[in-house]
Scaffold this motif. Structure first.
Motif, mmCIF file in Angstrom:
data_model
loop_
_atom_site.group_PDB
_atom_site.id
_atom_site.type_symbol
_atom_site.label_atom_id
_atom_site.label_comp_id
_atom_site.label_asym_id
_atom_site.label_seq_id
_atom_site.Cartn_x
_atom_site.Cartn_y
_atom_site.Cartn_z
ATOM 1 N N UNK A 1 -18.972 17.263 2.091
ATOM 2 C CA UNK A 1 -18.099 17.705 1.002
ATOM 3 C C UNK A 1 -18.324 16.831 -0.228
ATOM 4 N N UNK A 2 -18.550 17.446 -1.411
ATOM 5 C CA UNK A 2 -18.764 16.646 -2.614
ATOM 6 C C UNK A 2 -17.462 16.073 -3.165
ATOM 7 N N UNK A 3 -17.571 14.893 -3.729
ATOM 8 C CA UNK A 3 -16.466 14.238 -4.430
ATOM 9 C C UNK A 3 -17.024 13.779 -5.772
ATOM 10 N N UNK A 4 -16.371 14.180 -6.849
ATOM 11 C CA UNK A 4 -16.790 13.783 -8.194
ATOM 12 C C UNK A 4 -15.771 12.805 -8.762
ATOM 13 N N UNK A 5 -16.243 11.746 -9.380
ATOM 14 C CA UNK A 5 -15.390 10.757 -10.041
ATOM 15 C C UNK A 5 -15.848 10.602 -11.481
ATOM 16 N N UNK A 6 -14.875 10.601 -12.403
ATOM 17 C CA UNK A 6 -15.192 10.369 -13.802
ATOM 18 C C UNK A 6 -13.946 9.862 -14.512
ATOM 19 N N UNK A 7 -14.137 9.352 -15.718
ATOM 20 C CA UNK A 7 -13.008 8.905 -16.528
ATOM 21 C C UNK A 7 -12.729 9.949 -17.596
ATOM 22 N N UNK A 8 -11.457 10.074 -17.955
ATOM 23 C CA UNK A 8 -11.025 11.018 -18.975
ATOM 24 C C UNK A 8 -10.189 10.257 -19.994
ATOM 25 N N UNK A 9 -10.515 10.426 -21.267
ATOM 26 C CA UNK A 9 -9.783 9.756 -22.346
ATOM 27 C C UNK A 9 -8.813 10.739 -22.992
ATOM 28 N N UNK A 10 -7.558 10.309 -23.123
ATOM 29 C CA UNK A 10 -6.577 11.070 -23.899
ATOM 30 C C UNK A 10 -6.131 10.168 -25.037
ATOM 31 N N UNK A 11 -5.957 10.762 -26.212
ATOM 32 C CA UNK A 11 -5.621 9.963 -27.397
ATOM 33 C C UNK A 11 -4.419 10.552 -28.112
ATOM 34 N N UNK A 12 -3.676 9.671 -28.756
ATOM 35 C CA UNK A 12 -2.597 10.104 -29.638
ATOM 36 C C UNK A 12 -2.740 9.329 -30.941
ATOM 37 N N UNK A 13 -2.359 9.965 -32.029
ATOM 38 C CA UNK A 13 -2.417 9.283 -33.318
ATOM 39 C C UNK A 13 -1.118 9.521 -34.063
ATOM 40 N N UNK A 14 -0.777 8.569 -34.919
ATOM 41 C CA UNK A 14 0.461 8.629 -35.684
ATOM 42 C C UNK A 14 0.316 7.742 -36.907
ATOM 43 N N UNK A 15 1.241 7.902 -37.817
ATOM 44 C CA UNK A 15 1.298 7.050 -39.000
ATOM 45 C C UNK A 15 2.466 6.093 -38.819
ATOM 46 N N UNK A 16 2.194 4.799 -38.939
ATOM 47 C CA UNK A 16 3.259 3.818 -38.735
ATOM 48 C C UNK A 16 4.146 3.712 -39.977
ATOM 49 N N UNK A 17 5.153 2.848 -39.903
ATOM 50 C CA UNK A 17 6.139 2.716 -40.980
ATOM 51 C C UNK A 17 5.510 2.285 -42.310
ATOM 52 N N UNK A 18 4.379 1.574 -42.228
ATOM 53 C CA UNK A 18 3.716 1.124 -43.457
ATOM 54 C C UNK A 18 2.725 2.158 -43.999
ATOM 55 N N UNK A 19 2.623 3.323 -43.346
ATOM 56 C CA UNK A 19 1.736 4.374 -43.818
ATOM 57 C C UNK A 19 0.319 4.293 -43.270
ATOM 58 N N UNK A 20 0.069 3.348 -42.377
ATOM 59 C CA UNK A 20 -1.262 3.195 -41.786
ATOM 60 C C UNK A 20 -1.417 4.128 -40.584
ATOM 61 N N UNK A 21 -2.573 4.784 -40.502
ATOM 62 C CA UNK A 21 -2.846 5.647 -39.362
ATOM 63 C C UNK A 21 -3.165 4.788 -38.142
ATOM 64 N N UNK A 22 -2.524 5.110 -37.034
ATOM 65 C CA UNK A 22 -2.732 4.387 -35.785
ATOM 66 C C UNK A 22 -3.244 5.377 -34.733
ATOM 67 N N UNK A 23 -4.004 4.861 -33.779
ATOM 68 C CA UNK A 23 -4.484 5.698 -32.681
ATOM 69 C C UNK A 23 -4.504 4.872 -31.404
ATOM 70 N N UNK A 24 -4.128 5.512 -30.304
ATOM 71 C CA UNK A 24 -4.163 4.845 -29.004
ATOM 72 C C UNK A 24 -4.834 5.777 -28.012
ATOM 73 N N UNK A 25 -5.766 5.230 -27.244
ATOM 74 C CA UNK A 25 -6.478 5.993 -26.222
ATOM 75 C C UNK A 25 -6.101 5.453 -24.853
ATOM 76 N N UNK A 26 -5.764 6.363 -23.952
ATOM 77 C CA UNK A 26 -5.497 6.021 -22.553
ATOM 78 C C UNK A 26 -6.661 6.549 -21.723
ATOM 79 N N UNK A 27 -7.087 5.758 -20.732
ATOM 80 C CA UNK A 27 -8.176 6.153 -19.845
ATOM 81 C C UNK A 27 -7.614 6.475 -18.471
ATOM 82 N N UNK A 28 -8.068 7.586 -17.909
ATOM 83 C CA UNK A 28 -7.590 8.052 -16.606
ATOM 84 C C UNK A 28 -8.785 8.198 -15.669
#
Length: 123
Positions: free
Chosen positions: A26-53
């Motif tokens: 039986x085959x088993x596949x393993x890989x990583x998946x990146x999910x990202x979110x972005x927002x603008x902080x209180x100072x107006x700077x664009x921020x981004x965070x990536x989570x790895x699964x």
């Protein structure tokens, strides 16, 4: 009382899947998946965070992953959370969280256009 262990992710594959096989073939596949979110902080700077699964896929769906999924491809993943504990080579106990794609309530859908060489959906 019933309970639910369900995860839904849309992200990009971080590296080409690694394929291995059980003793029964039986085959088993393993890989990583990146999910990202972005927002603008209180100072107006664009921020981004990536989570790895870490994603672990079994059976016929693992065959689809083997044949069509490559680094950078966008994917829709439905599965369940699995927690594993192991001891590393230095004798330290480690924990790892995986998204398991196996069984009736699990699936992977290949996203993107047909022009990128991948079929639209599978499994």
């Amino acid at each position: 009382m019933a309970s639910v262990n369900k995860v839904t992710l849309i992200g990009n594959v971080g590296k080409d899947p690694e394929i291995r096989y059980t003793q029964s073939g039986e085959p088993i596949a393993n890989f990583s998946l990146a999910t990202s979110e972005s927002w603008t902080d209180k100072s107006g700077q664009k921020q981004e965070k990536t989570e790895w699964h870490r994603v672990e896929v079994f059976g016929k769906t693992a065959q689809v992953v083997r044949d069509y999924v490559t680094k950078g491809k966008p994917l829709y993943v439905e599965g369940s959370i699995k927690y594993d504990e192991y001891t590393d080579k230095d004798g330290i106990k480690r924990n790892v969280t995986k998204i398991r794609v196996s069984g009736f309530n699990s699936r992977i859908v290949l996203l993107g256009s047909r022009g990128d060489g991948a079929p639209r959906s599978s499994a």
